[in-house]
Design an enzyme around this catalytic site. Sequence first.
Site, PDB file in Angstrom:
ATOM      1  N   GLU A  18      43.561  42.655  39.058  1.00 32.53           N
ATOM      2  CA  GLU A  18      44.682  41.722  39.093  1.00 32.53           C
ATOM      3  C   GLU A  18      45.332  41.785  37.706  1.00 32.53           C
ATOM      4  OE1 GLU A  18      43.606  37.716  40.189  1.00 32.53           O
ATOM      5  OE2 GLU A  18      45.665  37.045  39.812  1.00 32.53           O
ATOM      6  N   ARG A  22      27.746  42.380  39.072  1.00 30.70           N
ATOM      7  CA  ARG A  22      28.629  42.460  37.907  1.00 30.70           C
ATOM      8  C   ARG A  22      27.812  42.857  36.690  1.00 30.70           C
ATOM      9  NH1 ARG A  22      33.066  38.989  38.843  1.00 30.70           N
ATOM     10  NH2 ARG A  22      33.749  39.174  36.707  1.00 30.70           N
ATOM     11  N   LYS A  54      37.691  36.584  32.299  1.00 29.16           N
ATOM     12  CA  LYS A  54      39.073  36.773  31.842  1.00 29.16           C
ATOM     13  C   LYS A  54      39.671  35.466  31.333  1.00 29.16           C
ATOM     14  CE  LYS A  54      40.826  40.091  34.944  1.00 29.16           C
ATOM     15  NZ  LYS A  54      41.761  40.237  36.066  1.00 29.16           N
TER      16      LYS A  54
END
Length: 561
Positions: free
Chosen positions: A36, A262, A272
């Site tokens: 994104e 992850r 983020k």
Amino acid sequence: MSQPEIIAATNFIRNMIVQQREAGQQQKVITRFPPEPNGFLHIGHAKSICLNFGIAQEFGGDCHLRFDDTNPEKESQEFIDAIKEDVNWLGFEWTGDVRFASDYFEQLYDWAVNLINTGKAYVCELSAEQMREYRGTLTEAGTNSPFRERSVEENLAEFSKMRAGDYPDGAKVLRAKIDMASPNINLRDPILYRIRHQEHHQTGSKWCIYPSYDFTHGQSDAIEGITHSICTLEFEDHRPLYEWFLDNLPVPCKPVQTEFARLNLNYTVTSKRKLKLLVDEGVVNGWDDPRMPTISGMRRRGYTPKSLRDFCDMIGVNRAGGVVDLGMLYFALRSDLEHSAKRAMVVLNPIKVVITNWEEGREELLTSPSHPAREEFGQRTLPFTKELYIDSDDFMEEPPKKFFRLAPGQEVRLRNAWVIRCDEVIKDAAGKILELRCSYDPETLGKNPEGRKVKGVVHWVSATHGIPAEVRLYENLFQVESPDSDKDVDFLDHLNPDSLTVVEAICEPSLASAQAEDRFQFERVGYFSADRYDHQPGTKLVFNRTVGLKDSWAKIQQKKG
Ligand code: ATP
Ligand code: MG
């Protein structure tokens, strides 16, 4: 010198594909990396990039770069550009043009209409708060929305008005009609479209309704013919919904979602949102600050693309998760730099040395290989003069036993040059050391002194020919292993106040021609990289410390092994 060995850990997704092939499922592998564009990529994304692009490479397939751009208020062209650059820098090329989920907005809209027509979607007018109440909990079923039984005609008309801009933000949403009693909350009539009167970086003002992540992702995969849709474990619970859309829409193919753990690194945050906070609060100087775990920050710090790829091989891919030791990343980094970085002598904290028995004005041009094992790197010239600098850490006026560097009356070898002895310490009135008066032994260039052992070797730079440089010494940004695991303490409270120290150093003259992003081992000190932006060859030298020389992680592994 042999290079340390990087051993690839297991990768269950790769093994799965090998098995699929052995079972005769010979389809071409098509993967995608779907960021994104709402921030810079970080070390966790590097894992996902290496996995998706690596699999495509290994099996002769394709990997797409697709921006998952359904959230226009948080996204920007700046992030798109940075992400593309980072993927390329890591050494990967996507197949075809860069893709955007927004390329598929019209198709997604048609599919939303398709769901309405088959009685599987409806326009809902509950407020966000009501929607939460109706949703139920993990232990309690939800309640059907009063708008759930609207007619197809009414839904079509309402959805069309939503698109036309007849309603303000948040007034209505389009929802899938699945099951408000499902144990999986993702299936309790999830939102497909929201109203947002917001310009989009790709589609401008064309749309004022935007599809949700869930309604976008799987169908975009299907449009692109993705075979293996690889994502992190937090999407595991979304998989039934991913499949529900593919089963209930006339999509061209059915990609399969597979999840992996992850990457978490100690001493590091990879959210983020938190990285953005560090930038917005001015804790660091931008997303590519060399202390940031972003790919562009690590690049600026001096990481090589190979070291990041090697690291991703070492950590492997599994579903178990856990926290990886930062030492492992440093190990991969040092392993590559040991082999690829030229050597240079740089004195970070200069103290002057005057060679009393060296003739005034005499200069000797000594040479040394630019790399101990790589002849192709050539030689560098080291001018030796009467006045030199050594590092103040390499001198002690009252040394403890076993201090093998310079001290009054003690001898030390100057690297690539002669042995010197400190005869006198000159101080100012306040007791501060001004210079060390030393004598050199002319019989010791390239050979041991007669009749005595000199154990220590120190680096040095000619005071006449050395050139000043700004050197930025970076340390971990956080002082504790897991800065964001404590619920009661803000992660910003764990910042290391000494994460950056700037010193004026003196470099050997060969560094004048260093280009931005060139990497060096400053002998006895560590690995450094000429700053990508601030370093000007010949005029203003600026080096960033990438990592020190000491490798504690490899030693610990040896002991364990
Ligand atoms: P957010 O969606 O909250 O903005 P994100 O970290 O998920 O943050 P994306 O841009 O959605 O960011 O991520 C792109 C891809 O990278 C996704 O497939 C995601 O699963 C993967 N990814 C993100 N963080 C990690 C991580 N720490 N380790 C491995 N893969 C990751
Ligand atoms: Mg995400």
